[in-house]
Design an enzyme around this catalytic site. Structure first.
Site, mmCIF file in Angstrom:
data_model
loop_
_atom_site.group_PDB
_atom_site.id
_atom_site.type_symbol
_atom_site.label_atom_id
_atom_site.label_comp_id
_atom_site.label_asym_id
_atom_site.label_seq_id
_atom_site.Cartn_x
_atom_site.Cartn_y
_atom_site.Cartn_z
ATOM 1 C CE LYS A 1 -19.724 3.858 11.327
ATOM 2 N NZ LYS A 1 -18.471 4.728 10.899
ATOM 3 N NE ARG B 1 -20.002 15.377 10.092
ATOM 4 C CZ ARG B 1 -18.713 15.508 9.391
ATOM 5 N NH1 ARG B 1 -18.669 16.271 8.441
ATOM 6 N NH2 ARG B 1 -18.048 14.275 9.566
HETATM 7 N N1 BES Z 1 -19.289 7.449 14.809
HETATM 8 C C1 BES Z 1 -18.145 7.770 13.647
HETATM 9 C C2 BES Z 1 -16.906 8.067 13.967
HETATM 10 C C3 BES Z 1 -16.090 7.143 14.792
HETATM 11 C C4 BES Z 1 -15.203 6.394 13.761
HETATM 12 C C5 BES Z 1 -16.041 6.934 16.180
HETATM 13 C C6 BES Z 1 -14.471 5.568 14.475
HETATM 14 C C7 BES Z 1 -15.168 6.109 16.658
HETATM 15 C C8 BES Z 1 -14.434 5.365 16.001
HETATM 16 C C9 BES Z 1 -18.920 8.771 12.762
HETATM 17 O O1 BES Z 1 -20.200 8.929 12.889
HETATM 18 C C10 BES Z 1 -18.439 8.650 11.442
HETATM 19 O O2 BES Z 1 -19.027 7.535 10.894
HETATM 20 N N2 BES Z 1 -17.789 9.560 10.703
HETATM 21 C C11 BES Z 1 -17.327 9.400 9.390
HETATM 22 C C12 BES Z 1 -17.602 10.698 8.462
HETATM 23 C C13 BES Z 1 -17.041 10.587 7.219
HETATM 24 C C14 BES Z 1 -18.117 9.925 6.398
HETATM 25 C C15 BES Z 1 -17.279 12.045 6.656
HETATM 26 C C16 BES Z 1 -15.987 9.047 9.527
HETATM 27 O O3 BES Z 1 -14.983 9.463 10.278
HETATM 28 O O4 BES Z 1 -15.369 8.143 8.732
HETATM 29 ZN ZN ZN Z 2 -21.267 7.452 11.292
#
Ligand code: BES
Ligand code: ZN
Ligand code: ZN
Length: 503
Positions: free
Chosen positions: A283, A357
């Site tokens: 990230k 997921r």
């Molecule tokens: N934990 C994150 C989602 C999240 C984002 C929670 C902002 C709270 C605030 C999750 O694991 C994630 O990183 N999801 C990705 C999925 C993508 C790579 C398909 C996302 O939403 O960017």
């Molecule tokens: Zn994530």
């Protein structure tokens, strides 16, 4: 934080000796005959004057502090606005108490007495009104000071009293206080767990928190260790945790208060990523610290099973926490890796940041052994949820109309409202993989939906609801009873669902 104690007593505002008496008032209304007029008389008509001069109007969020100068036994009277009578909701009452309790703290008072609002929101009982009052007061005074060496905590408000006009109200108010105390202390637990940083709140620490809860409430506890998961074939959860030095945990807590011992259980599953760096699909640095709260779902199902036990609800509840830390270590999963899930289905991991997921897939498959009467998973699952819904709605998906309607109603009551999103199979084409049964990302468009659809492939055929709380788990600013940072939103929704279900 010590939880504020609440009780009820029958009495009159003008005779009540308290540091603070709270009188709520709706905009454009005159003083209620029941409890407004008598205390106004005792104060020589000054409340009516304040209203007439519009010095206090009763708008939501408005508070006027009135020093009684010995004209009544109470030292101060707080006039607290509820907004327009026709728009009054339970959450309006919750928010009013949230605002008010902060003012009580400001005047350095350790307790207060609040009158029952003279209007009850449409379709709600006195039980629910008292519950909302207690929730607003406890949650509005939340502070997290565990790591501040100046011990920067403001003096806590330790006690609230709800003043009943009649003896006949006492039973309902008492029940509301009992419920509100349980739901609010659950949300406090969740906020605390999520506020602790990831170097403290590791998967092992989560396991020890679960042990504490199980021991105190007499719950059945089972914790699967890494080797157990290997034996079972939880390749998805194991894949996520590979990049971390912290071993994963798979925690199962069971509360059984069912009248018939063979009752099919409600099963809750909560995403418990103690920190989400994204893994090899790292990230960006900005705001990454929010990802210490990527365990909100797990904290919520832990708090919910504790609350069910404390409320002695007549049902069987199983809470499951798949726990891992998502790190980009040398043994980490890499884009393109294929994992075999507990269900037998294979997944091509095209993005290691879509880890929620994956751990949920194994937990949903595991839950099938309980033949759940209702299966609910809750997760900070997608950034797309934040984009779609902003901060005032929770995403909901599901396969069962009745269960969805129940969750929606409970969310409305709790002031943690869900909004249904489509779970149409057409979207599954976005999840197709060339080399495995599916991939873990759905490409551009409908990110919250493709994540939910991914989960649906592991959720079995029984009633299932998926709740995406990525929109609400963290607040950028302080609100009436919501702090800046981890909010614990979703906790009271889950518990309210259990309460409503068992009535
Ligand atoms: N934990 C994150 C989602 C999240 C984002 C929670 C902002 C709270 C605030 C999750 O694991 C994630 O990183 N999801 C990705 C999925 C993508 C790579 C398909 C996302 O939403 O960017
Ligand atoms: Zn994530
Ligand atoms: Zn995550």
């Amino acid at each position: 934080m010590k939880i504020m104690q609440a009780d009820v007593k029958v009495g009159r505002a003008e005779a009540e000796s308290a540091e603070v008496v709270i009188l709520t008032h709706c905009e454009q209304e005159s003083l209620s005959k029941q409890d407004g007029t008598p205390i106004d008389k005792a104060l020589g008509g000054s409340l009516r004057e304040l209203l007439q001069s519009k010095e206090f109007e009763g708008r939501a969020g408005e508070i006027l502090v009135y020093h009684t100068q010995g004209k009544v036994p109470a030292k101060r009277l707080f006039l607290v606005g509820l907004g327009k009578k026709k728009d009054l909701t339970l959450d309006g009452i919750r928010q009013a108490l949230g605002h008010a309790v902060k003012r009580v703290r400001q005047v350095k008072s350790g307790s207060f007495t609040a009158l029952v609002p003279s209007v009850t929101p449409k379709g709600h009982s006195l039980i629910e009104v008292a519950q909302a009052m207690v929730e607003g007061a406890i949650l509005g005074s939340y502070q997290f000071t565990a790591y501040r060496s100046d011990n920067g905590a403001e003096k806590e408000v330790g006690r609230m009293t709800i003043l009943a006009q009649q003896k006949s109200q006492v039973r309902q108010l008492t029940e509301g206080i009992r419920r509100g105390g349980a739901t609010a202390e659950a949300a406090v637990l969740v906020r605390d767990l999520c506020n602790h940083p990831s170097n403290v709140m590791t998967p092992s620490r989560i396991a020890s928190e679960a042990r504490t809860v199980a021991k105190h409430e007499g719950l059945t506890l089972k914790i699967l260790e890494q080797k157990d998961m290997e034996q079972l074939g939880m390749g998805a959860l194991l894949g996520v945790s590979r990049g971390s030095h912290e071993p994963p945990k798979f925690i199962i807590l069971e509360y059984n208060g069912a009248k018939k011992k063979d009752d099919r259980p409600v099963v809750f599953i909560g995403k418990t990523i103690t920190f989400d760096t994204g893994g090899i699909s790292l990230k960006p640095a900005e705001n990454m610290e929010h990802m210490k709260a990527d365990m909100t779902g797990g904290a919520e199902v832990l708090a919910a099973v504790r609350a069910a036990a404390r409320l002695k609800l007549p049902l069987r509840l199983i809470s499951i926490l798949p726990v891992a830390e998502n790190m980009p270590g040398g043994r980490a999963m890499k884009p393109g890796d294929i994992v075999k899930t507990l269900s037998g289905k294979t997944v091509e991991v095209q993005n290691t940041d879509a880890e929620g997921r994956l751990i949920l897939a194994d937990a949903l498959a595991y839950a099938q052994r309980y033949n759940p009467a209702a299966l609910v998973d809750i997760a900070t699952l997608t950034g797309a949820c934040v984009v779609a819904l902003g901060q005032f709605a929770i995403g909901m998906f599901g396969t069962d109309e009745k269960l969805k309607a129940q969750v929606q109603r409970s969310g409305q009551k709790a002031g943690e409202r869900v909004w249904e999103m489509p779970l149409w199979n057409e979207y599954f084409e976005q999840l197709r993989s060339d080399v495995a049964d599916m991939r873990n990302i759905g490409g551009r468009g409908g990110g919250m939906i493709t994540a939910a659809l991914f989960l649906s492939k592991f959720a079995g055929d029984g009633p299932w609801v998926h709740i995406d709380i990525a929109s609400t788990d963290w607040s950028e600013r302080e609100r009436a009873y919501i702090p800046k940072g981890p909010t614990g939103i979703g906790t009271r929704l889950l518990i309210q669902y259990l309460i409503d279900r068992s009535l």
